[in-house]
Design a protein around this motif. Structure first.
Motif, short mmCIF file in Angstrom:
data_model
loop_
_atom_site.label_atom_id
_atom_site.label_comp_id
_atom_site.label_asym_id
_atom_site.label_seq_id
_atom_site.Cartn_x
_atom_site.Cartn_y
_atom_site.Cartn_z
N THR A 274 0.85 -1.19 0.00
CA THR A 274 0.00 0.00 0.00
C THR A 274 0.89 1.24 0.00
O THR A 274 2.08 1.17 0.35
CB THR A 274 -0.89 0.03 1.25
OG1 THR A 274 -0.05 0.17 2.41
CG2 THR A 274 -1.72 -1.24 1.36
N PRO A 275 0.34 2.41 -0.38
CA PRO A 275 1.14 3.64 -0.32
C PRO A 275 1.75 3.89 1.06
O PRO A 275 2.89 4.34 1.17
CB PRO A 275 0.14 4.72 -0.71
CG PRO A 275 -0.82 4.03 -1.61
CD PRO A 275 -0.96 2.64 -1.04
N ALA A 276 0.99 3.59 2.11
CA ALA A 276 1.53 3.80 3.47
C ALA A 276 2.74 2.91 3.72
O ALA A 276 3.72 3.34 4.34
CB ALA A 276 0.45 3.52 4.51
N MET A 277 2.70 1.69 3.23
CA MET A 277 3.84 0.78 3.38
C MET A 277 5.01 1.23 2.52
O MET A 277 6.17 1.12 2.92
CB MET A 277 3.42 -0.64 3.01
CG MET A 277 2.37 -1.24 3.95
SD MET A 277 1.62 -2.76 3.29
CE MET A 277 3.01 -3.87 3.36
N MET A 278 4.72 1.77 1.34
CA MET A 278 5.79 2.26 0.46
C MET A 278 6.52 3.45 1.09
O MET A 278 7.75 3.56 1.02
CB MET A 278 5.22 2.68 -0.89
CG MET A 278 4.68 1.56 -1.73
SD MET A 278 4.10 2.21 -3.32
CE MET A 278 2.93 0.96 -3.80
N VAL A 279 5.75 4.34 1.71
CA VAL A 279 6.36 5.53 2.33
C VAL A 279 7.37 5.13 3.40
O VAL A 279 8.38 5.81 3.59
CB VAL A 279 5.25 6.44 2.93
CG1 VAL A 279 5.85 7.46 3.89
CG2 VAL A 279 4.51 7.16 1.82
N ALA A 280 7.13 4.03 4.06
CA ALA A 280 8.04 3.57 5.12
C ALA A 280 9.41 3.24 4.57
O ALA A 280 10.39 3.19 5.32
CB ALA A 280 7.45 2.36 5.83
N PHE A 287 8.34 14.21 8.32
CA PHE A 287 7.00 13.74 8.68
C PHE A 287 5.90 14.62 8.08
O PHE A 287 4.78 14.15 7.81
CB PHE A 287 6.85 13.68 10.21
CG PHE A 287 6.76 15.01 10.90
CD1 PHE A 287 5.53 15.59 11.14
CD2 PHE A 287 7.90 15.70 11.30
CE1 PHE A 287 5.42 16.82 11.77
CE2 PHE A 287 7.81 16.93 11.93
CZ PHE A 287 6.58 17.49 12.17
N LYS A 288 6.18 15.91 7.84
CA LYS A 288 5.16 16.80 7.29
C LYS A 288 4.81 16.45 5.84
O LYS A 288 3.76 16.83 5.35
CB LYS A 288 5.64 18.25 7.37
CG LYS A 288 5.70 18.80 8.79
CD LYS A 288 6.09 20.26 8.79
CE LYS A 288 6.09 20.83 10.21
NZ LYS A 288 6.50 22.26 10.24
N ARG A 289 5.71 15.72 5.16
CA ARG A 289 5.47 15.36 3.76
C ARG A 289 4.81 13.99 3.61
O ARG A 289 4.45 13.60 2.51
CB ARG A 289 6.78 15.38 2.98
CG ARG A 289 7.47 16.73 2.91
CD ARG A 289 8.69 16.63 2.02
NE ARG A 289 8.33 16.35 0.64
CZ ARG A 289 9.15 15.71 -0.21
NH1 ARG A 289 10.31 15.26 0.20
NH2 ARG A 289 8.77 15.50 -1.47
N LYS A 290 4.69 13.26 4.69
CA LYS A 290 4.25 11.86 4.61
C LYS A 290 2.90 11.72 3.92
O LYS A 290 2.74 10.90 3.00
CB LYS A 290 4.20 11.26 6.01
CG LYS A 290 3.83 9.79 6.02
CD LYS A 290 3.84 9.22 7.43
CE LYS A 290 3.43 7.76 7.44
NZ LYS A 290 3.40 7.18 8.80
N ALA A 291 1.91 12.51 4.32
CA ALA A 291 0.57 12.39 3.74
C ALA A 291 0.59 12.72 2.25
O ALA A 291 -0.08 12.06 1.45
CB ALA A 291 -0.40 13.31 4.49
N GLN A 296 0.55 10.80 -3.50
CA GLN A 296 1.19 10.73 -4.81
C GLN A 296 1.42 9.29 -5.25
O GLN A 296 1.19 8.93 -6.41
CB GLN A 296 2.52 11.49 -4.78
CG GLN A 296 2.37 12.99 -4.61
CD GLN A 296 3.68 13.69 -4.32
OE1 GLN A 296 4.73 13.26 -4.79
NE2 GLN A 296 3.64 14.77 -3.54
N LEU A 297 1.88 8.45 -4.32
CA LEU A 297 2.11 7.04 -4.65
C LEU A 297 0.80 6.33 -5.00
O LEU A 297 0.79 5.40 -5.82
CB LEU A 297 2.80 6.34 -3.48
CG LEU A 297 4.27 6.72 -3.26
CD1 LEU A 297 4.77 6.22 -1.91
CD2 LEU A 297 5.14 6.14 -4.39
#
Length: 347
Positions: A274-280, A287-291, A296-297
């Motif tokens: 998932t995008p959340a897993m990719m961001v990791a 942290f401010k760019r995470k969302a 984008q992903l």
């Protein structure tokens, strides 16, 4: 061939180029570094840089309108004798004929420093200086970590400060997009650490974390995230502001291209996540760019990212061949096209 290799530049500037070489071209995408090196080369050649007869500044466009002026200035004696510097500032018109004329003339006790933008390999001014035995061509690219470490050490030492290793490494990683911005951050850090009082004049990691922000990245990330988020109005607003602040269009497009490639690589390497897993998997992501990056992903599939990469590569190439005003227009248009694609992906 008198193009100077990147690893030799700092030493050359510290000890001073051969005074028998009258013309020095300073160019590249790092506008802050270009200006800093041009200023030092021009000022160090004369006894009193504040003397307008010793250090003459000429606008590139004025020189294009009057090509013979450069030879006239180079052949003029100072009011009180001594060596003279002629500092040619960037322009939008072609003044290579003026430089070619002075390279063909006899110049004594004068240094002509030509400050330019990011010149393509086939640019007439760059080609002229690289081929002439009477000129040096000094490129200015974004500082690497080693160069930044030297800059940090030297700048703080001039202010009576030391910096411990951990603090220097963290600081070096947060700088580098533009020499002028890097120096401003180091100056701010020196002012803060030096004003704390006490006998210890060592800059620590606490000082760095308290004061510094990733100037090079934060300025660009705000704009690039707006583009890939599909926020066209923010791209138009932020690009106007950043252009006013002197941000180089080549640096903007290069950063946008690297961002697109990172998104593409992340998508291809993690097809089942998932995008959340990719961001990791992203290193150094604030942290401010995470969302924003998660969005984008999720919104940009690999095929569309490949199209964005191709468009940005074409824009980077076009910018290198363009005059400054046109380069800004090309960069802005490319980012707006990315924003339009991002907006479509989110509908």
């Amino acid at each position: 061939m008198t193009a100077v290799k990147a690893g030799e530049i700092e030493g050359l500037i510290r000890r001073g180029p051969d005074p028998r070489i009258p013309v020095i071209l300073v160019y590249g995408p790092d506008t802050g570094l270009v200006t800093e090196r041009a200023r030092k080369l021009a000022e160090d050649f004369v006894d009193d840089p504040a003397d307008p007869f010793a250090l003459v500044r000429i606008d590139g466009d004025a020189l294009a309108a009057d090509p013979g002026r450069l030879c006239d200035e180079a052949g003029t004696m100072g009011l009180f004798g001594g060596r003279r510097s002629i500092w040619v500032r960037p322009g939008t018109r072609n003044y290579a004929p003026a430089v070619e004329a002075v390279l063909g003339a006899t110049v004594a006790d004068a240094r002509i420093v030509v400050e330019a933008g990011d010149l393509a390999k086939n640019n007439p001014l760059r080609t002229l200086c690289e081929r002439s035995p009477k000129a040096l061509a000094i490129p200015c690219y974004a500082d690497d970590e080693r160069t930044l470490s030297d800059l940090i050490e030297r700048t703080l030492q001039e202010r009576g400060l030391r910096i411990d290793r951990a603090a220097r490494e963290v600081l070096a990683r947060s700088l580098g997009g533009d020499r002028r911005a890097s120096l401003m951050e180091i100056e701010k850090l020196a002012l803060y650490a030096g004003g704390e009082g006490g006998g210890d004049k060592t800059v620590t990691l606490d000082h760095v974390e308290a004061i510094t922000s990733d100037v090079a990245a934060s300025v660009l990330n705000t704009l690039i995230d707006a583009a890939f988020d599909g926020r066209r109005d923010a791209v138009e607003r932020d690009y106007r502001r950043f252009r006013h602040e002197g941000l180089d269009p080549g640096v903007v497009l290069g950063s946008a291209l690297r961002h697109a490639l990172t998104l593409l690589t992340t998508r291809l390497d993690n097809p089942d996540k998932t995008p959340a897993m990719m961001v990791a998997t992203w290193r150094g992501l604030h942290f401010k760019r995470k969302a924003s990056i998660e969005g984008q992903l999720g919104a940009w599939p690999p095929g569309t990212l490949r199209q964005a990469v191709a468009a940005l590569q074409a824009a980077v190439l076009a910018c290198r061949r363009a005059e400054p005003d046109l380069a800004h227009a090309l960069a802005s248009a490319a980012l707006l096209r990315v924003a339009e694609a991002g907006a479509r992906r989110r509908r």
